[in-house]
Design a protein around this motif. Structure first.
Motif, PDB file in Angstrom:
ATOM      1  N   PRO A  84       0.784  -1.206  -0.146  1.00  0.00           N
ATOM      2  CA  PRO A  84      -0.130  -0.057  -0.017  1.00  0.00           C
ATOM      3  C   PRO A  84       0.843   1.260  -0.001  1.00  0.00           C
ATOM      4  N   ASP A  85       1.792   1.256   0.581  1.00  0.00           N
ATOM      5  CA  ASP A  85       2.979   2.596   0.741  1.00  0.00           C
ATOM      6  C   ASP A  85       3.468   2.739  -0.749  1.00  0.00           C
ATOM      7  N   GLN A  86       3.365   1.890  -1.651  1.00  0.00           N
ATOM      8  CA  GLN A  86       3.770   2.057  -3.051  1.00  0.00           C
ATOM      9  C   GLN A  86       2.610   2.288  -3.812  1.00  0.00           C
ATOM     10  N   GLY A  87       1.262   2.247  -3.364  1.00  0.00           N
ATOM     11  CA  GLY A  87       0.231   2.118  -4.147  1.00  0.00           C
ATOM     12  C   GLY A  87      -0.319   0.831  -4.679  1.00  0.00           C
ATOM     13  N   HIS A  88       0.262  -0.292  -4.202  1.00  0.00           N
ATOM     14  CA  HIS A  88       0.021  -1.560  -4.866  1.00  0.00           C
ATOM     15  C   HIS A  88      -1.149  -2.172  -3.820  1.00  0.00           C
ATOM     16  N   ARG A  89      -2.062  -2.849  -4.313  1.00  0.00           N
ATOM     17  CA  ARG A  89      -3.010  -3.490  -3.368  1.00  0.00           C
ATOM     18  C   ARG A  89      -3.581  -5.013  -3.989  1.00  0.00           C
ATOM     19  N   PHE A  90      -2.546  -5.526  -4.540  1.00  0.00           N
ATOM     20  CA  PHE A  90      -3.002  -6.944  -5.105  1.00  0.00           C
ATOM     21  C   PHE A  90      -3.235  -7.887  -4.109  1.00  0.00           C
ATOM     22  N   ASN A  91      -4.226  -8.502  -4.404  1.00  0.00           N
ATOM     23  CA  ASN A  91      -4.502  -9.714  -3.488  1.00  0.00           C
ATOM     24  C   ASN A  91      -5.255 -10.919  -4.294  1.00  0.00           C
ATOM     25  N   TYR A  92      -4.524 -11.907  -4.494  1.00  0.00           N
ATOM     26  CA  TYR A  92      -4.882 -12.908  -5.306  1.00  0.00           C
ATOM     27  C   TYR A  92      -6.134 -13.927  -4.605  1.00  0.00           C
ATOM     28  N   ASN A  93      -6.420 -13.478  -3.315  1.00  0.00           N
ATOM     29  CA  ASN A  93      -7.603 -14.124  -2.569  1.00  0.00           C
ATOM     30  C   ASN A  93      -8.855 -13.602  -3.177  1.00  0.00           C
ATOM     31  N   LYS A  94      -8.739 -12.235  -3.556  1.00  0.00           N
ATOM     32  CA  LYS A  94      -9.878 -11.669  -3.870  1.00  0.00           C
ATOM     33  C   LYS A  94     -10.368 -11.905  -5.168  1.00  0.00           C
ATOM     34  N   LEU A  95     -11.695 -12.319  -5.559  1.00  0.00           N
ATOM     35  CA  LEU A  95     -12.316 -12.474  -6.671  1.00  0.00           C
ATOM     36  C   LEU A  95     -12.622 -10.947  -7.323  1.00  0.00           C
ATOM     37  N   LEU A  96     -12.394 -10.805  -8.565  1.00  0.00           N
ATOM     38  CA  LEU A  96     -12.684  -9.521  -9.051  1.00  0.00           C
ATOM     39  C   LEU A  96     -13.790  -9.407 -10.318  1.00  0.00           C
ATOM     40  N   MET A  97     -14.440  -8.417 -10.202  1.00  0.00           N
ATOM     41  CA  MET A  97     -15.169  -8.266 -11.276  1.00  0.00           C
ATOM     42  C   MET A  97     -14.484  -7.550 -12.472  1.00  0.00           C
ATOM     43  N   ASP A  98     -14.764  -8.109 -13.753  1.00  0.00           N
ATOM     44  CA  ASP A  98     -14.300  -7.542 -14.821  1.00  0.00           C
ATOM     45  C   ASP A  98     -14.647  -6.051 -15.035  1.00  0.00           C
ATOM     46  N   PRO A  99     -13.827  -5.319 -15.262  1.00  0.00           N
ATOM     47  CA  PRO A  99     -14.270  -3.782 -15.554  1.00  0.00           C
ATOM     48  C   PRO A  99     -15.063  -3.630 -16.756  1.00  0.00           C
ATOM     49  N   TYR A 100     -14.953  -4.602 -17.897  1.00  0.00           N
ATOM     50  CA  TYR A 100     -15.530  -4.311 -18.954  1.00  0.00           C
ATOM     51  C   TYR A 100     -16.905  -5.482 -18.995  1.00  0.00           C
ATOM     52  N   ALA A 101     -17.359  -5.967 -18.011  1.00  0.00           N
ATOM     53  CA  ALA A 101     -18.287  -7.095 -17.853  1.00  0.00           C
ATOM     54  C   ALA A 101     -19.641  -6.344 -18.279  1.00  0.00           C
ATOM     55  N   LYS A 102     -20.404  -7.245 -19.379  1.00  0.00           N
ATOM     56  CA  LYS A 102     -21.582  -6.513 -19.664  1.00  0.00           C
ATOM     57  C   LYS A 102     -22.736  -6.828 -19.022  1.00  0.00           C
ATOM     58  N   ARG A 103     -22.651  -7.809 -18.159  1.00  0.00           N
ATOM     59  CA  ARG A 103     -23.548  -7.946 -16.963  1.00  0.00           C
ATOM     60  C   ARG A 103     -22.975  -8.610 -15.982  1.00  0.00           C
ATOM     61  N   VAL A 104     -23.602  -8.297 -14.624  1.00  0.00           N
ATOM     62  CA  VAL A 104     -23.114  -8.910 -13.403  1.00  0.00           C
ATOM     63  C   VAL A 104     -24.184  -9.476 -12.663  1.00  0.00           C
ATOM     64  N   THR A 105     -23.992 -10.601 -11.803  1.00  0.00           N
ATOM     65  CA  THR A 105     -25.453 -11.243 -11.161  1.00  0.00           C
ATOM     66  C   THR A 105     -25.968 -10.713 -10.329  1.00  0.00           C
ATOM     67  N   LYS A 106     -25.185  -9.913  -9.378  1.00  0.00           N
ATOM     68  CA  LYS A 106     -26.044  -9.523  -8.231  1.00  0.00           C
ATOM     69  C   LYS A 106     -25.141  -8.437  -7.603  1.00  0.00           C
ATOM     70  N   HIS A 107     -25.388  -7.799  -6.311  1.00  0.00           N
ATOM     71  CA  HIS A 107     -24.514  -6.927  -5.626  1.00  0.00           C
ATOM     72  C   HIS A 107     -23.587  -7.708  -4.709  1.00  0.00           C
TER      73      HIS A 107
END
Length: 694
Positions: A84-107
């Motif tokens: 975080p002190d370098q601006g990076h917050r990668f965490n492979y344990n977290k599932l991520l939404m595709d920023p370009y997804a055309k539909r998402v299933t829920k909130h």
């Protein structure tokens, strides 16, 4: 479960793209070491396969999965440094939404596992959480975006012909007795809603945020939700709560239906920030894919620049983030057929390291875009950052919300001293703000109410806000509303007070529709809708935020229709060129006259007279405008906030006479001929007279 293979694929387009033989996935991340595609079972409960995207072109990771089909549920994981002190917050344990997804299933379902750090850890967001968040995350969906548009034709309304109706998808439809799909896009496309809009005279509906957004955790914990939607999580996907059958075609069907009724669709879009919040917020998409690229960070990159008041600010200066925004805008135009956009906190989109710049990359990119220059573009011209209030400061072809109009008109009719000159400025298009750089008078989007603030009924029924239901001890929302309850707060049985409230509502709405610029109405105002004094109903997904179709004021509805029709039929009220009270350069004829009630032209000293409470304006077709309406040589408008007064009308040429079409004190009047002078009733009256041949 079937296991899929993956090929190299292509770096463009970004997102998940179906081609008939499989699906191509392309994801931007400048600082990741690995991007993994996660496939899920049809019910979304089981993660069936993880596939690393095998190729990287520049900062785009990509791969092609043969035989994958539309409807496939998926997500992403990004591996990289958690620093975080370098601006990076990668965490492979977290599932991520595709920023370009055309539909998402829920909130997202709120749980501490959505955080990239351990909640409650003494090191706060510097800690690292190892729990898998997939159980609580929505799934992105592979979509085939093709739709049978048939003969759909965008109305392409001229801005000078435009009357905007700002509405919430659910708020407009939820309580309508004749709408089947209540609270949905399909409900908005119903005959009942279309008939109402057409009969009212609306030419464009401006939908409050309909892109997928977040329900903030603090609201869920209070038993509330994010009703308005200004916390976007996906810039391509419609919000799932507005889909009745989980199909993006429902949105497309709505647009086609509105177009068939001659109504344009304008989307309120939020590209200034995302719903992920600050360093204490969840890791849902952008933060986990490449925090340092997607967000503007402070000199200490652990923290976020917060020009939006939401915890973060999207980094539009980054070319790939700018590309995402432009790709999103073009998608909604080309694939979903929308007709324009209203940009929330648009100042943020033009802010550079040296401050706001009307030549910033975002504006320049839009102004050269062959798709986006064909649609309506409206800026909300402020944010909370330094120098954030920029009304009148945006480049063409942007229109702008004009809160100076709202505040000035409300204060004039409330009776605040010194507001006749303010009314004159707003009536003629706020030229001081907008008459520059070749901008037309239609650049000013005039409104007296909007979603953010009181409804029209509440402007005349409450002096102070009543936001207790929001759970913030009435601290939220604007404190200065330029409103007046006429002596009693809220609903009353007092006949005189109700009559005075109806009169002021007629005056406010008439002033809006008689003013140069582009008018915008708040949905429900024409019906007499109230929010019980709540001027910040952002979390009220209930009777406070919904329009009550069972409590319609039929007389006011009919008067609203008359005003809109009068504006439509009188081009003098909706000119592209600014009116100025000076000689016309071409033929020596003035196009704007300010008259005193005694029939003498206003002098400089008259404007500052403390007793001035009446404004009389004679308008003609502006200099240089094609005289396509020869039958309209002039309109005479009178706005009286003082006592009863006799107004001498300008002398008519032979064969001409003044005819009174609108009198807010007598809303049923219809074309009475007036000779010489007219007595204007005291305290609150607006009149419109047309000079016509006989």
């Amino acid at each position: 479960m079937r296991q899929y293979s993956i090929l190299g694929g292509h770096a463009a387009p970004l997102g998940a793209t179906v081609d008939g033989e499989g699906v191509n996935f392309a994801v931007f991340s400048q600082h990741a070491r690995r991007i993994t595609l996660c496939l899920f079972s049809d019910d979304g409960q089981t993660e069936t396969q993880r596939i690393d995207l095998p190729e990287r072109d520049g900062d785009v990771w990509h791969g092609f999965v043969p035989e994958l089909r539309p409807g496939q549920l998926y997500g992403l994981r990004a591996d990289g440094p958690y620093a975080p002190d370098q601006g990076h917050r990668f965490n492979y344990n977290k599932l991520l939404m595709d920023p370009y997804a055309k539909r998402v299933t829920k909130h997202p379902d709120w749980h501490d596992a959505l955080m990239g750090y351990e909640v409650g850890h003494e090191a706060a967001d510097l800690s690292f959480d190892t729990r898998d968040s997939a159980k609580y995350m929505p799934r992105s969906v592979v979509e085939d975006v093709l739709f049978a548009w048939g003969k759909d034709q965008p109305p392409h309304r001229r801005t000078s012909q435009t009357v905007i109706y700002e509405a919430h998808v659910k708020g407009l439809t939820e309580l309508h007795p004749d709408v089947l799909h209540k609270g949905k896009f399909l409900g908005l496309a119903s005959d009942a809603i279309l008939d109402h809009l057409v009969n009212l005279g609306i030419t464009a509906i401006e939908l409050m945020p309909a892109q997928a957004f977040l329900n903030d955790r603090f609201l869920i914990e209070r038993g509330l939700v994010n009703y308005w939607g200004y916390q976007t999580l996906s810039f391509f996907a419609p919000d799932p709560r507005y889909l009745a059958y989980h199909q993006i075609a429902e949105f497309q069907h709505m647009v086609a239906r509105l177009h068939s009724a001659g109504i344009e669709v304008i989307m309120d879009v939020v590209y200034n920030h995302t719903g992920e919040g600050n360093e204490q917020g969840p890791t849902l998409s952008f933060r986990g894919l490449d925090n340092k690229s997607y967000y503007r960070l402070t000199d200490n990159p652990r923290y976020y620049i917060n020009d939006t008041g939401t915890g973060n600010t999207l980094n539009i200066d980054h070319p790939m983030v700018l590309r995402m925004v432009l790709d999103s805008l073009r998608y909604w135009v080309e694939v979903m057929h929308v007709d324009g956009f209203r940009f929330d906190l648009c100042t943020t989109l033009g802010r550079t390291p040296t401050g706001f710049d009307r030549g910033a990359s975002f504006f320049d990119a839009i102004r050269q875009d062959p798709v986006l220059t064909k649609v309506k573009l409206i800026a909300e011209p402020w944010d909370i950052g330094p120098g954030g209030y920029r009304v009148g400061g945006f480049p063409p072809p942007f229109l702008e919300w004009n809160d100076k109009f709202r505040d000035g008109i409300r204060r004039f009719w409330r009776g605040d001293a010194g507001h006749v000159p303010v009314l004159a400025d707003r009536l003629t298009g706020s030229a001081l703000q907008f008459d520059h750089s070749g901008r037309p008078a239609t650049s000013s989007v005039n409104f007296v109410t909007a979603h953010d603030g009181f409804t029209l009924m509440d402007v005349v029924s409450y002096t102070g806000k009543h936001n207790e239901a929001n759970g913030e001890d009435n601290r939220d929302g604007h404190n200065d509303n330029a409103s007046d309850n006429m002596g009693v707060a809220g609903p009353t049985e007092d006949v005189k007070i109700n009559a005075a409230r109806a009169q002021r509502r007629r005056n406010l709405l008439a002033t809006l529709l008689f003013s140069q610029g582009t008018p915008m109405l708040l949905a429900g105002d024409e019906l007499g809708n109230s929010q019980q004094g709540n001027n910040n109903a952002y979390c009220q997904d209930n009777e406070i935020g919904w329009i009550d179709w069972n409590a319609v004021d039929p007389e006011f509805l009919e008067f609203t229709k008359r005003l809109i029709a009068f504006r439509r039929d009188h081009p003098i009220l909706r000119q592209k060129r600014f009116l100025h009270s000076r000689e016309r350069l071409m033929d020596g004829i003035e196009d704007l006259f300010w008259w005193r009630p005694d029939g003498v032209l206003m002098r400089d000293q008259d404007w500052t007279a403390p007793e001035l409470k009446t404004l009389c304006a004679e308008m003609r077709i502006a200099s240089g405008t094609p005289l396509y309406a020869q039958r309209e040589e002039a309109l005479f408008l009178i706005f009286n906030r003082g006592e009863a007064v006799s107004v001498h009308l300008p002398a008519c040429m032979p064969g001409r006479r003044w005819r009174l079409w609108i009198d807010t004190g007598h809303p049923d009047i219809d074309g009475e001929v007036i000779d010489g002078s007219i007595i204007i009733a005291g305290r609150e009256t607006t009149l419109a007279l047309e000079l016509e041949a006989f």
